[in-house]
Write an enzyme that holds these catalytic residues in place. Structure first.
Site, PDB file in Angstrom:
ATOM      1  N   CYS A 198       4.114  -1.936  -3.797  1.00 35.59           N
ATOM      2  CA  CYS A 198       3.932  -3.375  -3.988  1.00 35.59           C
ATOM      3  C   CYS A 198       5.050  -3.946  -4.856  1.00 35.59           C
ATOM      4  CB  CYS A 198       2.541  -3.661  -4.546  1.00 35.59           C
ATOM      5  SG  CYS A 198       2.029  -5.382  -4.327  1.00 35.59           S
ATOM      6  N   HIS A 225      -1.509  -0.640  -1.308  1.00 31.69           N
ATOM      7  CA  HIS A 225      -2.238   0.024  -2.384  1.00 31.69           C
ATOM      8  C   HIS A 225      -3.265   0.973  -1.766  1.00 31.69           C
ATOM      9  CE1 HIS A 225      -0.644  -2.508  -5.574  1.00 31.69           C
ATOM     10  NE2 HIS A 225      -0.911  -3.576  -4.850  1.00 31.69           N
TER      11      HIS A 225
END
Length: 486
Positions: free
Chosen positions: A329, A427
């Protein structure tokens, strides 16, 4: 519909864990129960079935109820992006960023969202199990409170107060908290739970007798200290290591000032062949097989922190000697050439140079991408599932060599031509056994053991429910939930 609330004398007293345990305990008895947290402040979040964002603790509690996470389970989520400010997420969507003073004036609006979600849940579930936040006795936060007694008063629900004896001072915590509450709030507290006790309960009994006599309220039970729980930390970074038979693969993660979703690393922390090290400010950067740049709530400022801490030089040396580098991310964004924040979403508007290891750049935009996704790693074609929570839009030629092929037809992330650098927006990808094994092999680990993190978490939820059954006053708990005794 009955609401029961768990409040704590301190942060990390065990509220999240107890609510998880109570949810599974009731679910095993056939009770239709749902978790709820009015307001959560955390950088660890989960994507819900309705496409929003809530605290990860509520997602685990939903699992304890065999439910899909929903935004009504955590209607107000605050994600700090500076020492004084936070992104405000209402019903799963980011609505604004404000400092603490401004948010104090916003609480009336936030409370409306809280009560709306509570009402909706009450239409479908006969029992709502509520988790408070921090302590109800924070004098400076009591005005317009929506997270603890302010909520309990608004919905007229009973409260259990939990304290952690492992820290010491448990009787002072319980009695002091109770005495700082108003008379009506004190009346709401129906009992105490002491958490994380080690030793002979007979030695504690005189204190329990004194507490009940002093307050006129029962001790609902004493929960023992439990080792090796595989539940995700709500906010604080969990740096505990499980026992390793052999440290085979060394993985290093920098502790960023605004690190987010560090629960990504829990499966690695628990893996028997991985030595996971979190390196904080001032700590020497050790040799590693794999360095992972984690998610960040303030990518540009965390990039600056990494450079000032010598990570740019360490990463260059690491790659020169054949090490592998991964970004998740915000960490993916750092691997590129530029990170642009024209709207000032994460601080002052402007641009920052990335590490320049992948030919791509990122622009932060107001609309967040929130998705649960499935797909396959381009490494070994391994199945992967995870979730996206990001405001960045990344473009550039590096994306032509994707890290993940998603089932919805999109591609995610990038890899370097030499195969040393990999980045992804996903994630939770280490929770997929096949993907975790493939990534560990990519990082240099041979004969990888497969670890099912979901199964470990499910086992521990059952362990917690067993502890409730054994150590707490079941008939009183059922009475407080509006249920008949078994």
């Amino acid at each position: 519909m009955t609401t029961l609330m768990v409040q704590g004398t301190t942060s990390d007293a065990g509220k999240s864990t107890l609510v998880t345990a109570l949810c599974r305990w009731l679910t095993r008895q056939g009770v239709k129960v749902v978790p709820f947290k009015p307001q959560n402040m955390a950088l660890n979040s989960a994507v819900t079935a309705d496409g929003g964002e809530i605290g990860r603790a509520q997602a685990v509690q939903a699992q304890a109820c065999f439910l899909q996470p929903h935004t009504d389970m955590n209607p107000v989520l605050l994600k700090p992006n500076s020492d004084t400010g936070a992104q405000v997420i209402i019903h799963g969507r980011a609505v604004t960023t404000m400092n603490a003073v401004a948010y104090h004036g916003y609480k009336e609006i936030a409370m409306q969202a809280v009560l709306e979600s509570h009402r909706r849940l009450g239409e479908s579930y006969p029992v709502i199990m509520v988790e408070g936040a921090g302590s109800p006795a924070e004098i400076n936060l009591r005005a317009n409170d929506i997270a603890n007694m302010g909520f309990a008063e608004a919905v007229d629900c009973p409260v259990l107060l939990i304290a952690d004896i492992n820290r010491g001072g448990v009787f002072a915590h319980l009695v002091g908290t109770l005495e700082l509450l108003s008379p009506s709030e004190q009346a709401r507290v129906k009992g105490f739970i002491i958490n994380r006790f080690r030793g002979d309960i007979a030695l504690l009994q005189p204190g329990l007798d004194w507490l009940e006599a002093r307050t006129g309220k029962p001790v609902v039970g004493v929960l023992p200290y439990v080792m090796d729980l595989h539940l995700e930390a709500e906010d604080g970074l969990d740096q505990r290591q499980t026992d390793k038979v052999e440290h085979v693969l060394n993985v290093v993660v920098p502790v960023l000032p605004r690190i987010s979703n560090h629960t990504d690393f829990d499966p690695l922390r628990l893996h028997p062949q991985v030595n996971l090290q979190f390196i904080g400010p001032g700590q020497a950067i050790p040799p590693a097989d794999l360095i992972i740049l984690p998610g960040s709530k303030s990518v540009r400022s965390d990039l600056n922190y990494l450079r000032n801490s010598g990570w740019d030089t360490a990463i260059e040396r690491h790659l020169r000697y054949g090490g592998k580098l991964m970004g998740i991310c915000g960490g993916l964004q750092m691997l590129g050439e530029q990170v642009h924040d024209p709207l000032g979403l994460e601080g002052a508007a402007g641009s920052s140079a990335g590490f320049g290891l992948l030919a791509m750049s990122t622009v932060l935009e107001a609309e967040k991408q929130l998705r649960n996704v499935r797909g396959r790693l381009t490494l070994e074609d391994a199945e992967v599932s995870g979730y996206e929570i990001h405001a960045g839009v990344t473009t550039g030629p590096a994306l032509e060599q994707a890290a993940v092929q998603l089932d919805d037809g999109r591609c995610d992330g990038a890899q370097s031509v030499d195969g040393q650098v990999l980045g992804t927006y996903l994630h939770g990808l280490f929770e997929s056994p096949a993907a975790c094994s493939a990534l560990l092999r990519w990082a240099g680990l041979a004969n990888v053991q497969s670890v099912d993190y979901h199964a470990l978490r499910e086992r521990d939820i059952e362990r917690l429910a067993d502890l409730v059954e054994k150590h707490l006053d079941g008939p009183l708990l059922r009475e407080l939930c509006g249920l008949e005794a078994n």
